[in-house]
Motif scaffolding. Structure first.
Motif, mmCIF file in Angstrom:
data_model
loop_
_atom_site.group_PDB
_atom_site.id
_atom_site.type_symbol
_atom_site.label_atom_id
_atom_site.label_comp_id
_atom_site.label_asym_id
_atom_site.label_seq_id
_atom_site.Cartn_x
_atom_site.Cartn_y
_atom_site.Cartn_z
ATOM 1 N N UNK A 227 -10.177 26.459 45.256
ATOM 2 C CA UNK A 227 -11.320 25.613 45.612
ATOM 3 C C UNK A 227 -12.565 26.449 45.854
ATOM 4 N N UNK A 228 -12.371 27.602 46.441
ATOM 5 C CA UNK A 228 -13.505 28.471 46.730
ATOM 6 C C UNK A 228 -14.133 29.007 45.444
ATOM 7 N N UNK A 229 -13.308 29.441 44.513
ATOM 8 C CA UNK A 229 -13.833 29.918 43.230
ATOM 9 C C UNK A 229 -14.600 28.807 42.527
ATOM 10 N N UNK A 230 -14.049 27.597 42.541
ATOM 11 C CA UNK A 230 -14.738 26.459 41.916
ATOM 12 C C UNK A 230 -16.116 26.239 42.531
ATOM 13 N N UNK A 231 -16.188 26.292 43.860
ATOM 14 C CA UNK A 231 -17.459 26.042 44.541
ATOM 15 C C UNK A 231 -18.476 27.147 44.267
ATOM 16 N N UNK A 232 -18.016 28.387 44.250
ATOM 17 C CA UNK A 232 -18.921 29.510 44.005
ATOM 18 C C UNK A 232 -19.451 29.490 42.578
ATOM 19 N N UNK A 233 -18.584 29.195 41.618
ATOM 20 C CA UNK A 233 -19.041 29.131 40.233
ATOM 21 C C UNK A 233 -19.987 27.957 40.012
ATOM 22 N N UNK A 234 -19.732 26.846 40.683
ATOM 23 C CA UNK A 234 -20.628 25.698 40.556
ATOM 24 C C UNK A 234 -22.007 26.024 41.127
ATOM 25 N N UNK A 235 -22.051 26.803 42.213
ATOM 26 C CA UNK A 235 -23.333 27.172 42.813
ATOM 27 C C UNK A 235 -24.140 28.073 41.881
ATOM 28 N N UNK A 236 -23.476 28.937 41.153
ATOM 29 C CA UNK A 236 -24.173 29.820 40.214
ATOM 30 C C UNK A 236 -24.590 29.066 38.953
ATOM 31 N N UNK A 237 -23.713 28.209 38.471
ATOM 32 C CA UNK A 237 -24.024 27.390 37.306
ATOM 33 C C UNK A 237 -23.771 28.050 35.968
ATOM 34 N N UNK A 238 -23.472 29.348 35.957
ATOM 35 C CA UNK A 238 -23.326 30.054 34.677
ATOM 36 C C UNK A 238 -22.112 30.990 34.663
ATOM 37 N N UNK A 239 -20.932 30.531 35.100
ATOM 38 C CA UNK A 239 -19.764 31.412 35.038
ATOM 39 C C UNK A 239 -19.445 31.773 33.590
ATOM 40 N N UNK A 240 -18.932 32.984 33.370
ATOM 41 C CA UNK A 240 -18.566 33.384 32.012
ATOM 42 C C UNK A 240 -17.440 32.489 31.518
ATOM 43 N N UNK A 241 -17.378 32.310 30.206
ATOM 44 C CA UNK A 241 -16.499 31.331 29.585
ATOM 45 C C UNK A 241 -15.264 31.994 28.955
ATOM 46 N N UNK A 242 -14.335 31.144 28.531
ATOM 47 C CA UNK A 242 -13.129 31.638 27.845
ATOM 48 C C UNK A 242 -13.198 31.182 26.384
ATOM 49 N N UNK A 243 -12.583 30.054 26.060
ATOM 50 C CA UNK A 243 -12.648 29.527 24.692
ATOM 51 C C UNK A 243 -14.047 28.980 24.433
ATOM 52 N N UNK A 244 -14.676 29.414 23.333
ATOM 53 C CA UNK A 244 -16.061 29.019 23.055
ATOM 54 C C UNK A 244 -16.225 28.667 21.584
ATOM 55 N N UNK A 245 -16.644 27.439 21.303
ATOM 56 C CA UNK A 245 -17.115 27.018 19.988
ATOM 57 C C UNK A 245 -18.638 26.939 20.039
ATOM 58 N N UNK A 246 -19.263 26.618 18.889
ATOM 59 C CA UNK A 246 -20.726 26.627 18.849
ATOM 60 C C UNK A 246 -21.338 25.664 19.857
ATOM 61 N N UNK A 247 -20.721 24.486 20.024
ATOM 62 C CA UNK A 247 -21.274 23.530 20.972
ATOM 63 C C UNK A 247 -21.172 24.038 22.413
ATOM 64 N N UNK A 248 -20.122 24.822 22.685
ATOM 65 C CA UNK A 248 -19.984 25.414 24.015
ATOM 66 C C UNK A 248 -21.033 26.496 24.237
#
Length: 308
Positions: A227-248
């Motif tokens: 839950x803490x990781x979720x909240x911290x990443x939401x506050x930043x708004x730009x966590x690094x991604x894993x699977x990425x297509x062009x739309x992502x």
């Protein structure tokens, strides 16, 4: 008749005289490979490998050493099939102290592992596993349990100053292209913006890292990690991604544009999350923006206490 052979008593030097006898702060083992059980964020559990350090004080000054094998067996029994909670860690540390039969009065445990979380892509619906390095320390002394959690997460940071300068350069190029015309078609502007000529400058961005040291309330029935990781990443708004297509990737670019931040901004966003977290007694944050403009990094740190 020959008498049956018997095994001789094995020597034990643990009770030999101790030269320069004195009590020792900590004695134990480091880098023990053991499995631990963790919540996976979706209601199930995962068994993951961990590197474990365990130690007790050698309170008895005249004793040559502690019983290390007993500590190892306590870890084997206490970690493999038990979720990490405050009460569970207290019981394990109590058992470690008791296993020393009067030689020790306090115990310390450190676990280093990677928390794996399945992260959904921004638009495509794909998903991938993301790794979060974690260190959990539990210390039991004088009946008081102290829990310390260290973790790190990565995110993207786009420089607000660079974005402003880029917007100015783009506006100036637009004025040169269309300023002399009193009747500009929207379709022409869109086509120009989508061309290579329509982008005069781009702001610089970089992968960034946030590191946390958190003192948790020792009565926790569940570590608040997911839950803490979720909240911290939401506050930043730009966590690094894993699977990425062009739309992502496009959605990620939009998220960066909506979350322009200096390292100072990132530190304040994260501090606001931690200051509102009732399960945390005290916290420290350090952020580092691994600059793409400079050869050096931009860093900020902030700390606080919630036990008021």
């Amino acid at each position: 008749m020959h008498k049956p052979l018997t095994s001789p008593a094995l020597p034990d030097v643990a009770f030999d005289r101790v030269p320069q006898a004195r009590a020792l702060d900590w004695v134990g083992m480091e880098g023990i490979a053991l499995p631990i059980r963790l919540p996976d964020g979706n209601g199930a559990t995962l068994r993951v490998p961990a590197s474990v350090d365990v130690a007790v004080d050698l309170h008895a000054a005249g004793a040559r050493g502690i019983h290390m094998s007993r500590l190892y067996l306590q870890l084997q029994q206490g970690l493999a099939d038990t979720l990490l909670t405050g009460p569970a860690l207290r019981r394990l540390l109590d058992d470690c102290i008791a296993s020393q039969q009067g030689l020790a009065t306090r115990a310390r445990l450190r676990l280093r592992y990677d928390q794996l979380l399945l992260r959904t892509a921004l638009r495509s619906g794909h998903a991938g596993w993301k790794r979060y390095p974690v260190m959990l320390e539990a210390v039991l002394a004088d009946g008081h349990l102290q829990l310390t959690l260290e973790l790190a997460l990565e995110y993207s940071s786009t420089c607000p100053a660079s974005a402003a300068l880029s917007r100015q350069a783009n506006a100036e190029r637009f004025a040169r292209m269309f300023g002399a015309s009193s009747d500009v078609a929207v379709a022409d502007v869109c086509a120009w913006l989508e061309s290579e000529q329509g982008l005069a400058a781009t702001p610089h961005a970089q992968r960034s890292r946030a590191e946390f040291r958190l003192e948790l309330r020792p009565s926790l029935d569940e570590l608040p990690l997911v839950n803490l990781i979720d909240a911290l990443e939401a506050a930043l708004g730009t966590p690094v991604q894993t699977a990425v297509k062009r739309e992502d990737e496009q959605a990620f670019a939009e998220a960066n544009a909506a979350n322009l931040m200096f390292c100072e901004d990132a530190a304040r966003r994260l501090a606001a999350v931690l200051a509102a977290e009732a399960r945390i007694l005290a916290w420290q944050v350090r952020v580092a923006h691994l600059e793409s403009l400079h050869a050096h990094d931009a860093v900020a740190s902030v700390s606080g206490r919630n036990d008021r």
